[in-house]
Design a protein around this motif. Sequence first.
Motif, PDB file in Angstrom:
ATOM      1  N   GLY A 113       0.812  -1.211   0.000  1.00 26.55           N
ATOM      2  CA  GLY A 113       0.000   0.000   0.000  1.00 26.55           C
ATOM      3  C   GLY A 113       0.848   1.265   0.000  1.00 26.55           C
ATOM      4  N   TYR A 114       1.999   1.215   0.674  1.00 27.10           N
ATOM      5  CA  TYR A 114       2.895   2.372   0.681  1.00 27.10           C
ATOM      6  C   TYR A 114       3.430   2.630  -0.738  1.00 27.10           C
ATOM      7  CZ  TYR A 114       2.835   2.070   5.774  1.00 27.10           C
ATOM      8  OH  TYR A 114       2.441   2.051   7.085  1.00 27.10           O
ATOM      9  N   PHE A 115       3.761   1.559  -1.420  1.00 34.37           N
ATOM     10  CA  PHE A 115       4.218   1.691  -2.809  1.00 34.37           C
ATOM     11  C   PHE A 115       3.096   2.248  -3.674  1.00 34.37           C
ATOM     12  CE2 PHE A 115       4.475  -0.256  -7.077  1.00 34.37           C
ATOM     13  CZ  PHE A 115       5.650   0.353  -7.513  1.00 34.37           C
ATOM     14  N   GLY A 116       1.873   1.776  -3.429  1.00 36.52           N
ATOM     15  CA  GLY A 116       0.732   2.254  -4.195  1.00 36.52           C
ATOM     16  C   GLY A 116       0.496   3.742  -3.998  1.00 36.52           C
ATOM     17  N   ALA A 117       0.680   4.230  -2.783  1.00 32.33           N
ATOM     18  CA  ALA A 117       0.497   5.662  -2.521  1.00 32.33           C
ATOM     19  C   ALA A 117       1.521   6.482  -3.290  1.00 32.33           C
ATOM     20  CB  ALA A 117       0.617   5.930  -1.019  1.00 32.33           C
ATOM     21  N   GLY A 118       2.768   6.011  -3.303  1.00 35.28           N
ATOM     22  CA  GLY A 118       3.799   6.709  -4.063  1.00 35.28           C
ATOM     23  C   GLY A 118       3.539   6.652  -5.555  1.00 35.28           C
ATOM     24  N   LEU A 119       3.070   5.503  -6.018  1.00 36.51           N
ATOM     25  CA  LEU A 119       2.773   5.333  -7.435  1.00 36.51           C
ATOM     26  C   LEU A 119       1.630   6.249  -7.855  1.00 36.51           C
ATOM     27  CD1 LEU A 119       3.418   3.687  -9.994  1.00 36.51           C
ATOM     28  CD2 LEU A 119       1.717   2.001  -9.232  1.00 36.51           C
ATOM     29  N   ALA A 120       0.615   6.368  -7.020  1.00 38.25           N
ATOM     30  CA  ALA A 120      -0.519   7.243  -7.324  1.00 38.25           C
ATOM     31  C   ALA A 120      -0.067   8.694  -7.427  1.00 38.25           C
ATOM     32  CB  ALA A 120      -1.597   7.096  -6.255  1.00 38.25           C
ATOM     33  N   THR A 121       0.827   9.096  -6.547  1.00 37.14           N
ATOM     34  CA  THR A 121       1.353  10.465  -6.589  1.00 37.14           C
ATOM     35  C   THR A 121       2.083  10.724  -7.897  1.00 37.14           C
ATOM     36  OG1 THR A 121       1.624  10.450  -4.169  1.00 37.14           O
ATOM     37  CG2 THR A 121       2.827  12.137  -5.409  1.00 37.14           C
TER      38      THR A 121
END
Length: 247
Positions: A87-95
Amino acid sequence: MTIVSTALPRSSMDRVFFAGMTLLILFAMFYGFARTWFLRPLFPEVPAPTETFFIFHGITFTAWFVLLTAQAGLVWAGRIDLHRRFGYFGAGLATLMVVLGIHGALVAARRPEGFIGVPVPAPTFLIEPLCAILLFTLFVSLAIYLRRDSETHKRLILIGSISILAAALARWPIGLTAMTSPVPGIQVPDLVLDLFLLPLIAWDLTTRGRLHPATLWGGLLLVATQPLKWMLAGTASWQGFAGWLIG
């Protein structure tokens, strides 16, 4: 005689449903960009972006949809620990997607011919990708903020992912953009995009007896922006703003 039920418990059915929805979204994305991205060598006659930037753009956005499916699979498998880590990777990817999405829209709008295959002036059509990325930002940001509420979180992530599907739907080989919309002010790809909300609505009504607030308000916002964005695109204020953005 003892009858043993083979029905899946509700929690398991819920995981199957959301995993299935992510696969459906992944397929819609792949099908739309197959000729211009994934299977590009097989379709050299189909117009596609030539800027090197869009290679990175395509990889990043593809990674989001693959991660979406993988995350649902991890929940299905009961690996909530890994789901949270990714999920942390997903948040960065979304940004990163927000930055690339805005920049990509401007790159396309600044071409002499404007957006490829779009018979609409670039300043007017620019509202389409910018609105999509704005909705994606809103839904995913709320999903991250409300990540401890799993029912709300997964619905917002799903709707956020649906909100950026229009670009893929417009490229479906069946020619959705050439069809006449039965609803004035709304394009056919947007109407098809709305259909992706129907399984979620049906699931809520079947399992909860009512719509979850995230489904209700998220779905309403997604649908309401479709005619509103084109109304705004025709105003002098938007034309001036879009012209300033394009430069």
